[in-house]
Every structure is written in structure tokens, then in C-alpha cells.
Design an enzyme around this catalytic site. Structure first.
Site, mmCIF file in Angstrom:
data_model
loop_
_atom_site.group_PDB
_atom_site.id
_atom_site.type_symbol
_atom_site.label_atom_id
_atom_site.label_comp_id
_atom_site.label_asym_id
_atom_site.label_seq_id
_atom_site.Cartn_x
_atom_site.Cartn_y
_atom_site.Cartn_z
ATOM 1 N N GLY A 97 0.950 -1.144 0.118
ATOM 2 C CA GLY A 97 -0.038 -0.195 0.187
ATOM 3 C C GLY A 97 1.000 0.794 -0.063
ATOM 4 C CG MET A 142 0.894 5.230 4.527
ATOM 5 S SD MET A 142 1.682 6.173 3.957
ATOM 6 C CE MET A 142 2.710 5.818 6.065
ATOM 7 C CB VAL A 148 2.243 -6.833 4.480
ATOM 8 C CG1 VAL A 148 1.682 -7.553 5.965
ATOM 9 C CG2 VAL A 148 1.691 -5.444 5.107
ATOM 10 C CE LYS A 171 1.877 -0.755 7.383
ATOM 11 N NZ LYS A 171 0.754 -0.260 8.436
ATOM 12 C CG ASP A 176 -8.797 2.426 5.892
ATOM 13 O OD1 ASP A 176 -10.133 2.481 4.062
ATOM 14 O OD2 ASP A 176 -7.946 2.149 4.867
#
Length: 239
Positions: free
Chosen positions: A48, A50, A53, A66, A163
Site C-alpha cells: 500500500g 505506507m 506487508v 510490515k 479505514d
């Protein structure tokens, strides 16, 4: 290590991560696997804005790791501190309905979080596999009630998720009533601290699930925004 459960055989086969630029600077194991914090990384399971993973084995225990891209930290040095804060916030939540965070640390100038690896599908993936336009009322409620228990635990710990959506609810081994809330990447403390990625006028969340007030000002979204998103998630599962 005890809190991570019994040791298991590798669930996912290793993949070639040679071309994964996020891992280029990390040392390699004797089997040429990238390592962070002494943990060999076996394959990527998600990516993603950020970070990414990865599936990994830590002393015989399956975990998800992550990793925050160092390039983002170079652009915003405060991001590293907020990433660590995210991990510590998640560690404070005590619930079987939240993906557990075991550790947050830094290695080779790279921030990483070690989390519980959940065998199963996301709520969205489960719906797709079932192959119907919507799940039954009973199925939808089982998933939503379980995830809401995790969300309530986060709120009790003073954390807003920001989210909530079907992609961020995991169903362990098909057990709907055991569903867990995942991905606190946009989480923020209710006492006013900044979340990972929070900047003035920056839209955070997922259109179609975020509350109107969050769309207007993500930085000041409160617990009610999570409740709205859970309602939108329930509607998605049903329809």
C-alpha cells in the site's frame, strides 16, 4: 514467543524477492532470504501507500511483517516516529478481534512492525469466493459483529481506525464469528496525536466507506467516523 501460538510448518511457499526494491538494502540469510530484525522474509502478501506487508517465519512462528519504505522517511523524517507510534498503539489493544502486533522496531535504517499472520480471507475476498451478489443476513452480521468488537476495543484504548472496510477485516480459517480488524496504518489516538501519514488537508480513508466529516477533514475524524464506516461495510456485505 508464547503469545504467538504454537510453531507451525510454513503455510506459504517462499518466492523470489530479488526484484523487490524495498528489500535490496537488507542483509541475507544463509538461504539468501532478506532479513529484518533477524527475521527471514519469505514472500510479499500486500502493498500500500505506507509500505508493504510480508510473510515471514520468526523462530518457527508465522508472522506478517510490515515495512515502511526508507524513501518515505527521507521525504518526511517525522514519519518514522509516527510509524513507531502506530505500532505501539496497536500493541495496546487487547482483543481477539484485532490483528495482534508483537513488536515494532528499526533495523538497517528501516522501521518495521511484526504482526500476527492470519490464515484466511478478507471479508471482501470471502464475499467474492461465495459468488453471490451479497452474503446472507446471518453471515454479514457474524462478520460485522466480530469486527465491531475489535473496533470497540480500539476505541476503548483511545484509538480511531479511520479505514474500516471489507478489505481490512480478516476471517481466520473461514470462522466468521472470529473476524478481526486489520491495518491500523491510518489509526490515530483520540488524545490528539498525529497518525501515520497525517498532513494538513490530506484525504485519508477509502471513498465509499468514509464518513462525510472524514472526507472534509481526515485529521479530526472521531470515533463516529468508524461507526459510519462499519455501517457502510455491513451494507456492502449484504448487497
Amino acid at each position: 514467543k508464547e503469545q504467538r501460538g504454537a510453531k507451525r510448518d510454513i503455510d506459504l511457499p517462499p518466492e523470489d524477492l530479488t526484484d523487490d526494491r524495498l528489500l535490496w538494502h537488507l542483509p541475507r540469510s544463509a538461504f539468501n532470504r532478506p532479513m529484518i530484525g533477524g527475521i527471514p522474509i519469505l514472500r510479499r502478501i500486500g502493498k500500500g501507500a505506507m509500505g508493504a506487508v510480508y510473510y515471514a517465519i520468526d523462530d518457527g512462528h508465522e508472522v506478517a511483517v510490515k515495512i515502511l519504505p526508507p524513501s518515505l522517511v527521507q521525504e518526511d523524517p517525522q514519519l518514522a516516529d509516527r510509524f513507531v507510534s502506530e505500532g505501539k498503539l496497536a500493541m495496546s489493544i487487547q482483543s481477539d478481534h484485532v490483528v495482534k502486533v508483537f513488536d515494532v522496531d528499526k533495523d538497517h535504517d528501516t522501521q518495521y512492525i511484526v504482526m500476527e499472520y492470519v490464515h484466511g480471507l478478507t471479508a471482501k475476498g470471502y464475499q467474492k469466493r461465495v459468488g453471490r451478489p451479497g452474503l446472507t443476513e446471518g453471515e454479514s452480521l457474524e462478520i460485522a459483529i466480530a469486527a465491531t468488537r475489535g473496533l470497540a476495543a480500539a476505541h476503548r484504548a483511545g484509538i480511531i481506525h479511520r479505514d474500516i472496510k471489507p478489505d481490512n477485516i480478516l476471517i481466520p480459517d473461514g470462522r466468521l464469528a472470529a473476524s478481526k480488524v486489520a491495518d491500523l496504518g491510518l489509526a490515530k489516538p483520540t488524545w490528539g496525536g498525529e497518525s501515520v501519514g497525517t498532513k494538513t488537508a490530506l484525504l485519508l480513508g477509502t471513498p465509499g466507506f468514509m464518513a462525510p466529516e472524514q472526507a472534509e477533514d481526515s485529521k479530526h475524524a472521531g470515533p463516529a467516523a468508524d461507526v459510519f464506516a462499519m455501517g457502510a461495510t455491513l451494507q456492502f456485505l449484504l448487497t
